[in-house]
Enzyme design. Structure first.
Site, PDB file in Angstrom:
ATOM      1  N   TYR A 138       0.828  -1.220   0.000  1.00 38.36           N
ATOM      2  CA  TYR A 138       0.000   0.000   0.000  1.00 38.36           C
ATOM      3  C   TYR A 138       0.858   1.264   0.000  1.00 38.36           C
ATOM      4  O   TYR A 138       0.373   2.349  -0.306  1.00 38.36           O
ATOM      5  CB  TYR A 138      -0.927   0.030   1.229  1.00 38.36           C
ATOM      6  CG  TYR A 138      -1.973  -1.064   1.246  1.00 38.36           C
ATOM      7  CD1 TYR A 138      -2.236  -1.829   0.120  1.00 38.36           C
ATOM      8  CD2 TYR A 138      -2.699  -1.331   2.389  1.00 38.36           C
ATOM      9  CE1 TYR A 138      -3.183  -2.834   0.144  1.00 38.36           C
ATOM     10  CE2 TYR A 138      -3.660  -2.343   2.423  1.00 38.36           C
ATOM     11  CZ  TYR A 138      -3.883  -3.096   1.288  1.00 38.36           C
ATOM     12  OH  TYR A 138      -4.823  -4.090   1.321  1.00 38.36           O
ATOM     13  N   LYS A 189       3.357 -15.369   2.464  1.00 34.80           N
ATOM     14  CA  LYS A 189       3.240 -16.112   1.201  1.00 34.80           C
ATOM     15  C   LYS A 189       4.666 -16.413   0.740  1.00 34.80           C
ATOM     16  O   LYS A 189       5.085 -16.047  -0.367  1.00 34.80           O
ATOM     17  CB  LYS A 189       2.459 -15.238   0.197  1.00 34.80           C
ATOM     18  CG  LYS A 189       2.076 -15.916  -1.103  1.00 34.80           C
ATOM     19  CD  LYS A 189       0.901 -16.858  -0.977  1.00 34.80           C
ATOM     20  CE  LYS A 189       0.595 -17.504  -2.326  1.00 34.80           C
ATOM     21  NZ  LYS A 189      -0.256 -18.690  -2.202  1.00 34.80           N
ATOM     22  N   ASP A 221      -3.206 -18.051   1.855  1.00 32.28           N
ATOM     23  CA  ASP A 221      -4.386 -18.704   1.264  1.00 32.28           C
ATOM     24  C   ASP A 221      -4.932 -19.767   2.212  1.00 32.28           C
ATOM     25  O   ASP A 221      -6.143 -19.886   2.414  1.00 32.28           O
ATOM     26  CB  ASP A 221      -4.062 -19.284  -0.129  1.00 32.28           C
ATOM     27  CG  ASP A 221      -2.715 -19.982  -0.198  1.00 32.28           C
ATOM     28  OD1 ASP A 221      -1.910 -19.839   0.741  1.00 32.28           O
ATOM     29  OD2 ASP A 221      -2.458 -20.683  -1.195  1.00 32.28           O
ATOM     30  N   ASP A 245      -5.302  -6.778   6.097  1.00 36.09           N
ATOM     31  CA  ASP A 245      -6.497  -6.042   5.687  1.00 36.09           C
ATOM     32  C   ASP A 245      -7.622  -7.032   5.388  1.00 36.09           C
ATOM     33  O   ASP A 245      -8.758  -6.915   5.863  1.00 36.09           O
ATOM     34  CB  ASP A 245      -6.132  -5.227   4.428  1.00 36.09           C
ATOM     35  CG  ASP A 245      -7.212  -4.247   4.017  1.00 36.09           C
ATOM     36  OD1 ASP A 245      -8.239  -4.164   4.717  1.00 36.09           O
ATOM     37  OD2 ASP A 245      -7.031  -3.579   2.984  1.00 36.09           O
ATOM     38  N   ASP A 249     -10.859  -8.484   8.174  1.00 39.89           N
ATOM     39  CA  ASP A 249     -12.281  -8.344   7.829  1.00 39.89           C
ATOM     40  C   ASP A 249     -12.967  -9.700   7.847  1.00 39.89           C
ATOM     41  O   ASP A 249     -14.096  -9.832   8.323  1.00 39.89           O
ATOM     42  CB  ASP A 249     -12.449  -7.714   6.437  1.00 39.89           C
ATOM     43  CG  ASP A 249     -12.668  -6.209   6.524  1.00 39.89           C
ATOM     44  OD1 ASP A 249     -12.227  -5.618   7.535  1.00 39.89           O
ATOM     45  OD2 ASP A 249     -13.276  -5.637   5.599  1.00 39.89           O
TER      46      ASP A 249
END
Ligand code: NAD
Length: 354
Positions: A138, A189, A221, A245, A249
């Site tokens: 980001y 990852k 994942d 992020d 959620d």
């Protein structure tokens, strides 16, 4: 305890007023609490033509902790980007150097049927997601949009973490696990991304300082899958900005009740900004129906993480549990047979049980 109180927009002022009732009880019982109010978001734009006015910035810098409601509203949607309420949030996080975002996902047994998962999968869920908040793809440079030599449009971003950024958030992760179930799962990852290879290496180096913590690693994942398959296997999840992020959620929705979940964003010295995870809910603003419990539980996090007052934190959490156990519900979590109450009544009920 010098606390900057920034109610913001929509339901922000209504829910923050209930959290202040809780602070008032603690103050009456002897804690030295000093509150100063400021404007942020749309309220900042209305008052000073800026979603993060200079006066609010000064207040936030001088305070030990910030209590925030929420920002945003239909009225501000057509403003140019720098004037939008959300900019107020981004600026205060950046200015205060809040790099560690703590989001608990707790499901009170009384609310188990509010989740979209089977009650036995989520009842008693208590996990903490720790997301790095100021680095990663980001913020990494270079980024942009460009044309390839043959004229096709191309977009690109840079995923980037330095060793010190990873070590800093890893220390918060291990410290958090020490105060909880002493298990930390680092999510990355590393099978595909170089950034994640470094992430995993640094996390393992930091782990040497915390021999009591059981460290595990999981690919993102798989973590997304495990969170809906068997979420209770986790204690603390440590991860980067983008993975966090998404996973935070996902984890918050396991509980099915957005009005129940607090959050903390901390700097390197324990100063923090505390806010509910939900937004300003303009659809229900001003109707005395918003659930104030996420904001009240944010005060509990403030007591624990900034002021190191575990007793006050536990007292607030127990008052919330007692209120739920006695059957009081705002309309977002209401079920047959329970007593429906408004925002103010819920705040009064928790304060009384405190
Ligand atoms: P939202 O979280 O405000 O609302 C989503 C849904 O949940 C709505 O139906 C709302 O009524 C309900 N809800 C939210 N909080 C509730 C509560 N405490 N009690 C009962 N019901 C509740 O998200 P949105 O509708 O996507 O966004 C509304 C505004 O909030 C937008 O301007 C958005 O930019 C802003 N926003 C701000 C923050 C923040 O301040 N941290 C976070 C997310 C969204």
């Amino acid at each position: 305890m010098k606390i900057a109180v920034l109610p913001g927009d929509g339901i922000g002022p209504e829910i923050v007023a209930q959290a202040v009732k809780v602070l008032d009880v603690l103050a009456k019982d002897g804690l030295k609490i000093e509150l100063e109010y400021g404007d942020i978001g749309g309220a900042g734009y209305d008052a000073a033509g800026d979603p993060y006015p200079a006066a609010t910035s000064k207040l936030a810098i001088d305070a030990d902790a910030v209590l925030l409601g929420a920002v945003g509203g239909y009225r501000y949607d057509s403003l140019p980007r720098p004037m939008r309420p959300e900019q107020g949030l981004l600026r205060i996080r950046k200015e205060l150097g809040l790099f560690a975002n703590l989001r608990p996902a707790v499901l009170y047994p009384e609310l188990a049927s509010a989740s979209s998962l089977k009650p036995e999968v989520v009842a008693g869920l208590d996990i903490m997601i720790l997301r790095e908040l100021t680095g990663d793809i980001y913020f990494g440079q270079p980024r942009g949009l460009r044309r390839t030599p043959d004229g096709e449009r191309e977009g690109f971003d840079t995923m980037l973490y330095s060793e010190s950024e990873i070590a800093r958030i890893a220390h918060v992760g291990f410290g958090t696990a020490m105060k909880r179930g002493k298990r930390l799962c680092s999510v990355d990852k590393a099978n595909v991304l170089e950034t994640s290879v470094l992430w995993r290496e640094v996390v393992m180096e930091v782990a040497k300082n915390y021999p009591e913590i059981e460290l595990s690693h999981m690919y993102v994942d798989n973590a997304a899958m495990q969170l809906v398959r068997n979420p209770k296997q986790f204690d603390v999840i440590l991860t980067g900005n983008m993975f966090g992020d998404i996973l935070s959620d996902e984890a918050s929705m396991l509980t099915g009740s957005i009005g129940m979940l607090p959050s903390a964003s901390l700097d390197a010295h324990g100063k923090g900004l505390y806010e509910p995870i939900h937004g300003s809910a303009p659809d229900i603003a001003g109707q005395n129906i918003a659930n104030p419990l996420a904001t009240i539980l944010s005060v509990a996090m403030m007591m624990r993480h900034t002021f190191g007052n575990e007793a006050a934190a536990a007292r607030i959490e127990n008052a919330v549990k007692k209120t739920l156990a006695e059957g009081l519900r705002t309309s977002d979590i209401h079920q047959e047979g329970m007593r429906k109450v408004g925002t103010r009544e819920m705040g009064d009920a928790v304060a009384a049980r405190l």
